[in-house]
Design an enzyme around this catalytic site. Structure first.
Site, mmCIF file in Angstrom:
data_model
loop_
_atom_site.group_PDB
_atom_site.id
_atom_site.type_symbol
_atom_site.label_atom_id
_atom_site.label_comp_id
_atom_site.label_asym_id
_atom_site.label_seq_id
_atom_site.Cartn_x
_atom_site.Cartn_y
_atom_site.Cartn_z
ATOM 1 N N CYS A 1 3.119 1.705 -3.143
ATOM 2 C CA CYS A 1 3.498 1.961 -4.541
ATOM 3 C C CYS A 1 2.305 1.927 -5.500
ATOM 4 O O CYS A 1 1.917 2.966 -6.039
ATOM 5 C CB CYS A 1 4.544 0.935 -5.015
ATOM 6 N N SER B 1 -1.204 0.557 -5.239
ATOM 7 C CA SER B 1 -2.593 0.912 -4.893
ATOM 8 C C SER B 1 -2.777 2.398 -4.567
ATOM 9 O O SER B 1 -3.865 2.930 -4.830
ATOM 10 C CB SER B 1 -3.152 0.007 -3.790
ATOM 11 N N ASN C 1 0.820 -1.222 0.000
ATOM 12 C CA ASN C 1 0.000 0.000 0.000
ATOM 13 C C ASN C 1 0.856 1.275 0.000
ATOM 14 O O ASN C 1 0.466 2.297 0.560
ATOM 15 C CB ASN C 1 -1.007 0.013 1.178
#
Ligand code: 4NP
Length: 155
Positions: free
Chosen positions: A12, A14, A10
């Site tokens: 890079c 998303s 969470n």
């Protein structure tokens, strides 16, 4: 429509997908909610990787206010769709998903690859942030179109 995008850390992939969904939701004035999460716990509370922030900033998108969190069981009851960046993320989510969940789990790139083979490559080690941005921009556009078409069929 409530959408959750999920990768490993969470930090890079998303966060970029969340930023792109947020932009389209605002532009199209849709009453939708979007959030992102990681399957792993290593980066909880951190802001997105500076390379994700930078590629988004170069496209006029500010994602620096996001903070990483880990997926939790409530997410499966709150969100309508949970979109995984790669096969490992999807496998993790499908194992966690309770039988009575509201959320449907699928892969983010299914919207541009109906065969379900394509994955968003993890740019953390090899730095392919521009490629990831372009893939996600395309997939998010198609996802929004698809959700809008499905919603109008429901009416
Ligand atoms: P993400 O990338 O899943 O796109 O946020 C990664 C971030 C961190 C790590 C791996 C992938 N890590 O190994 O810490």
């Amino acid at each position: 429509m409530r959408i959750l995008v999920v990768c490993l850390g969470n930090i890079c992939r998303s966060p970029i997908a969340e930023g792109l969904f947020r932009k389209r939701i605002l532009e199209q004035n849709l009453p939708w909610e979007v959030d992102s999460a990681g399957t792993g716990s290593w980066h909880i509370g951190e802001m997105p990787d500076h390379r994700s922030v930078s590629v988004c900033r170069s496209k006029g998108l500010d994602i620096s206010g996001q903070r990483a969190r880990q997926i939790r069981m409530e997410d499966f009851y709150h969100f309508d769709r949970i979109l995984a960046m790669d096969q490992a993320n999807e496998d993790h989510l499908l194992k966690m998903r309770p039988d009575d969940a509201r959320a449907r789990v699928s892969k983010m790139l299914d919207f541009i690859d109906p065969d379900g083979q394509l994955e968003v490559p993890d740019p953390y080690w090899d730095g392919r942030f521009h490629e990831v941005y372009e893939l996600l921009d395309d997939a998010v556009e198609k996802a929004v179109d698809s959700f809008m078409a499905n919603q109008s069929q429901d009416v």
